[in-house]
Design an enzyme around this catalytic site. Structure first.
Site, mmCIF file in Angstrom:
data_model
loop_
_atom_site.group_PDB
_atom_site.id
_atom_site.type_symbol
_atom_site.label_atom_id
_atom_site.label_comp_id
_atom_site.label_asym_id
_atom_site.label_seq_id
_atom_site.Cartn_x
_atom_site.Cartn_y
_atom_site.Cartn_z
ATOM 1 N N HIS A 31 0.677 -1.167 0.288
ATOM 2 C CA HIS A 31 -0.160 0.008 -0.146
ATOM 3 C C HIS A 31 0.740 1.254 0.399
ATOM 4 O O HIS A 31 1.822 1.115 0.910
ATOM 5 C CB HIS A 31 -1.273 -0.103 1.304
ATOM 6 C CG HIS A 31 -2.045 1.228 1.303
ATOM 7 N ND1 HIS A 31 -3.032 1.399 0.434
ATOM 8 C CD2 HIS A 31 -1.836 2.467 1.908
ATOM 9 C CE1 HIS A 31 -3.874 1.853 0.531
ATOM 10 N NE2 HIS A 31 -2.970 3.334 1.375
ATOM 11 N N ASP B 74 -7.858 -1.980 4.438
ATOM 12 C CA ASP B 74 -6.146 -1.934 4.643
ATOM 13 C C ASP B 74 -6.117 -1.096 6.036
ATOM 14 O O ASP B 74 -5.188 -0.547 6.285
ATOM 15 C CB ASP B 74 -6.035 -0.799 3.804
ATOM 16 C CG ASP B 74 -5.688 -0.193 2.208
ATOM 17 O OD1 ASP B 74 -6.396 -0.943 1.796
ATOM 18 O OD2 ASP B 74 -6.343 0.284 1.880
ATOM 19 N N CYS C 126 46.474 25.189 -6.571
ATOM 20 C CA CYS C 126 46.653 24.049 -6.223
ATOM 21 C C CYS C 126 47.895 22.930 -6.466
ATOM 22 O O CYS C 126 48.501 21.895 -5.792
ATOM 23 C CB CYS C 126 45.297 23.016 -7.491
ATOM 24 S SG CYS C 126 45.961 22.984 -9.169
#
Length: 923
Positions: free
Chosen positions: A128, A164, A728
């Site tokens: 469900h 349900d 870097c």
């Protein structure tokens, strides 16, 4: 660290991984979901002894029936199980004959009698799509959205005689995004996770470990199936409530309103963030304020003054149009078909006839949906036509936009002629008059060839480091945005023109892109200066200039990617030919840093695109603007939609999803070593992505006493202070031979004191602000650690007393090998100097290599033999001799050890984005 953005909460589940026992199962239900559950249960080793599904419709079997019949599984197609509330004996007997131990109901639209539900040894379990006890009933997903629930999910429960209400076996939850629809929730979570949940539930039952947790009545609700009559939009509520009502009814049965006297159904709602765009007013029944037809769609207003946008409108005759074209919907003129196009039309007519089997003849006025077609038929129609018309870009939505055959043929012909071009790119620019020019900056996500707000509507501020002011708000992308971008890139690679394009044509587009970048270089450099703090003159030459060069270099490689032929042993008396092919990988992800925002984009994406891939790129969160401007230029260059997608946002959210995404085949990253390790782990655990990493550095620069000292000082300054030290390959540690140490230091200090610190847009500025506040604070902390450990601070070390994030150029001496400054990268304008004894070449080499990093290195000496000796022994991906920072688009760039692996630039970079296929032919 990166973090998982969308963790799903699991309830009533278990950590069990290995399941020993297998069951005999009856599958009762239908749909693709049922088919997938069936297939996965068989893979787990369970025996499906019977499939009970719905009868064929118009001669077509349900997908579950198709899969089961193919496998030889008994299939029963009962129209019903009960008559007047009583079970049909023959049906029940047929069911009992299969001897099932458990009934599995993945999706079932029929009422199943209790003597069937209770018959097996283990009873029955049902899927469900809600978090029970909330939203019991047949429209659970719709009501989850209509009520504005913040969480959605599914339950698998033991069937009882209630609706349900049975005990819970397991539940799983996921967050509901602000612009989720029934489709997105289902496709993202309820479908894939639901299949896994059903399989896990059966395994738990088989092993006797399945819980039965009674449902609480607290929070319980039941909502029935909505009918069209009940779906009229009420505008007397806040915008979010209106949005929830529309998306909760999308696409069935459809929320509607009355416009100009006729019922109009609204589809594709999203909340509007930011300012309301300009548009043409449109009166809407019941609304206190007129809507607006804008380039993005129909804007509607709530009672709280907030707004939402509706993308598509459908009229009572079934025709759907883009809301943006409401006032021009009837203006199209029919085109005259050529003889070849008439043949194509007849082939398409035959496809329509094959689908609409109940229609005697497909005429010009035949309406696809009024003739009985359903959503699955749309998928079939689109796929059959795409197969017939190779290269045609056709979407499911196109069918809804042209439901009559004559309109559909006109649309197809226009697409085949290329007349159905994308509308002109709509960019909501942020405009700044700065640097003696008008700068126009996009600020939204760029997905599938268009700029759009983040799915969740969130934004963040990007800040000018020169004075700390906010430049603009930028979309803060969500996981859903990444998924959309990846889907667009995947479609562009697999079905779009990019994947079929001649390599030389691909190169031509990249050349055009480079030309446009050069044409806009002053604007790009200005954006780079205000967003990253780069000095404008440097940004113009390096940040932008090298980016242009990179795209031109790789554009030239597009038609030069080659395989090889390989001699192998012949399979006599036959002959063999073996050759290799270089192929693109597919969808690639690229994550770039903030120090060179545009250049790092170019270094990675140019090679990626030249190899024929598509990409999803995340710029650094603090410097997104040049990447978004670049995206705008790609459209002008003619790069097909979906090929390039730019997703601004956080590494923890966007970057992590890229690492985890199963459809991404390669990830290229530049950044810190700890995050690089985390990315590598995520890429391995997800789908073993190919990875290239350019990570941290602590690059040594060795200066011997026999060097050209003037040059060594000049280059040594550049090795540290270039781009404010946010570089870097910056020389993280200078080793200076003892006999020239003091003189070298004296000259360096002379030069440092001459450096002008100031506004990066001032042409005379040498040194601009650090990229962002947090980084500047980290640099100040770095200096404090150095002083505490006993290094000598001879210059700088402080923040400049002015607005913005300015750091003084800094020089430390007497740095010993055990100190923090000797081991850790600063990534800022901090020169770290250590002495070494005269003539001790091997000793300084050992010290230089005593680091886990290996990105770059350098040596200054007039002795060529010494230079070559040192270069051979330095453990770094790049060695500079009597120069520094000299990178070139043709030279490979990348590190060793914990500085990463893989290369940017040069021919080597192409191979990071290619795979090698070996083909052997016998003749």
């Amino acid at each position: 660290m990166l973090w998982t953005a969308n963790q799903f909460i699991r309830k009533f589940s278990t950590a069990t991984v290995y399941y020993q026992n297998k069951l005999k199962l009856a599958l009762i239900g239908q749909s693709l979901f049922g088919q997938e559950v069936y297939s996965q249960l068989r893979k787990e080793g369970h025996k499906v002894v019977g499939v009970f599904t719905v009868p064929d419709k118009d001669g077509k079997a349900d997908p579950l029936a198709v899969a089961a019949e193919k496998d030889g599984t008994p299939v029963f197609k009962f129209p019903r199980w009960r008559v007047k509330g009583k079970p049909i004996p023959d049906v029940v007997d047929a069911y009992k004959s299969v001897g099932a131990e458990l009934n599995v109901l993945p999706f079932c639209s029929q009422f199943i009698p209790m003597n069937v539900i209770d018959h097996p040894k283990h009873g029955s379990i049902i899927y469900h799509p809600s978090i029970l006890p909330a939203h019991r009933g047949a429209s659970a997903i719709n009501w989850t959205l209509i009520h504005g629930d913040k969480k959605a999910g599914f339950s698998i429960f033991w069937a009882d005689d209630g609706l349900d209400t049975g005990p819970i076996l397991l539940q799983r939850e996921c967050p509901v995004e602000p612009n989720d629809t029934v489709d997105t929730l289902y496709n993202r979570f309820l479908f894939p996770e639901g299949i896994k949940g059903m399989v896990e539930a059966v395994n738990l039952i088989a092993d006797g470990k399945a819980p039965r947790v009674p449902q609480s009545e607290e929070g319980a609700s039941y909502e029935g199936i909505q009918k069209k009559d009940n779906c009229k939009v009420s505008f007397n509520q806040p915008a979010e409530a209106i949005h929830n009502w529309i998306r909760g009814h999308d696409k069935v049965p459809g929320a509607w309103t009355v416009i100009d006297g006729q019922v109009v159904t609204l589809y594709g709602s999203s909340l509007l963030s930011g300012s309301v765009p300009t548009g043409q007013p449109l009166d809407i029944e019941g609304a206190s304020k007129p809507g607006l037809i804008t380039s993005n769609g129909l804007v509607l207003f709530g009672t709280d003054g907030k707004a939402l946008v509706v993308r598509n409108l459908q009229f009572e005759d079934g025709k759907m149009i883009p809301a943006a074209k409401y006032f021009s919907a009837g203006e199209s003129v029919s085109v005259e078909l050529t003889e070849e196009e008439k043949k194509t039309a007849q082939q398409i007519r035959a496809i329509w006839k094959g689908i609409l089997s109940n229609v005697p003849e497909v005429e010009e006025s035949t309406d696809f949906f009024k003739s009985g077609a359903a959503s699955m038929d749309v998928v079939r129609l689109v796929e059959e036509i795409k197969q017939k018309c190779d290269g045609l870009q056709l979407q499911n939505e196109d069918v809804y936009m042209a439901t009559k055959f004559e309109d559909f043929i006109q649309m197809i012909v226009r697409k085949l002629r290329g007349e159905d071009k994308e509308e002109e790119l709509i960019v909501d620019h942020v405009i700044k008059n700065i640097n003696n020019m008008t700068v126009k900056m996009p600020h939204q996500c760029f997905i599938n060839g268009r700029f759009e707000d983040a799915e969740n509507g969130k934004t963040y501020d990007t800040v000018n480091p020169t004075d700390g002011s906010v430049i603009c708000k930028v979309s803060y992308a969500s996981v859903g945005d990444v998924d959309k971008a990846v889907a667009a890139a995947k479609d562009a690679f697999e079905a779009g023109p990019w994947g079929k394009m001649n390599a030389r044509d691909r190169g031509r587009l990249l050349y055009k892109l480079a030309d446009l970048m050069e044409e806009h270089q002053e604007e790009l450099a200005t954006i780079e200066a205000i967003d990253s703090g780069a000095v404008y003159t440097l940004a113009l030459k390096t940040h932008v200039g090298m980016s242009v060069q990179t795209f031109r270099y790789f554009a030239g490689w597009c038609d030069k990617i080659q395989g090889t032929t390989i001699p192998i042993n012949q399979a006599r008396p036959n002959h063999n030919l073996t050759f290799t092919k270089k192929e693109p990988l597919g969808v690639c992800a690229i994550v770039i840093p903030w120090n060179y925002p545009l250049m790092m984009l170019a270094w990675k994406s140019a090679a990626c695109l030249a190899a024929g891939n598509t990409l999803v790129l995340k710029p650094a969160q603090v410097t997104p603007l040049t990447a978004l401007k670049f995206a705008e230029l790609t459209v002008k260059a003619g790069i097909p939609k979906g090929v390039i997608n730019i997703i601004p946002g956080s590494g923890g959210l966007v970057g992590q999803r890229m690492s985890d995404h199963p459809d991404i085949r390669k990830l290229g990253f530049t950044g810190s070593t700890p995050i690089g390790k985390h990315i590598m782990k995520s890429c391995a655990l997800s789908n073993l992505k190919k990875v290239s990493l350019e990570l941290g550095g602590k690059s040594p620069l060795i200066i011997f006493q026999d060097c050209d000292l003037d040059k060594a000082v000049r280059m040594g300054m550049g090795s540290v202070f270039f781009n404010k030290g946010e570089n870097c390959i910056a020389a993280g540690r200078l080793f200076v031979e003892e006999s020239i140490h003091d003189e070298f230091l004296r000259r360096v200090l002379e030069e440092v004191k001459k450096m002008k610190i100031g506004d990066p847009l001032d042409r005379s500025t040498d040194h601009g602000p650090q990229n962002h506040r947090a980084h500047m604070e980290k640099l100040l902390e770095y200096c404090e650690i150095g002083k505490k450990e006993g290094a000598t601070l001879v210059y700088g070390g402080q923040q400049v007393q002015r607005p913005g994030y300015f750091m003084e150029p800094t020089v430390f001496t007497d740095v010993e090998d055990h100190m923090y400054l000797a081991k850790e990268e600063s990534f800022g304008p901090i020169m770290v100097i250590s002495k070494f004894k005269d003539g001790d070449v091997d000793g300084v080499l050992k010290r230089a290599n005593d680091t886990e990093f290996g990105l770059a290195s350098g040596v200054f000496t007039r002795d060529i033999n010494k230079a070559m000796y040192v270069s051979e022994r330095l453990e770094a991906g790049t060695v500079f001799i009597n120069t520094y920072n000299k990178t070139d688009v043709a030279s490979p760039f990348g590190g060793f050890k914990q500085s990463g692996f893989g290369k940017d630039l040069g021919e080597a970079a192409l191979h990071e984005y290619l795979r090698t296929k070996a083909v052997t032919v016998e003749y």
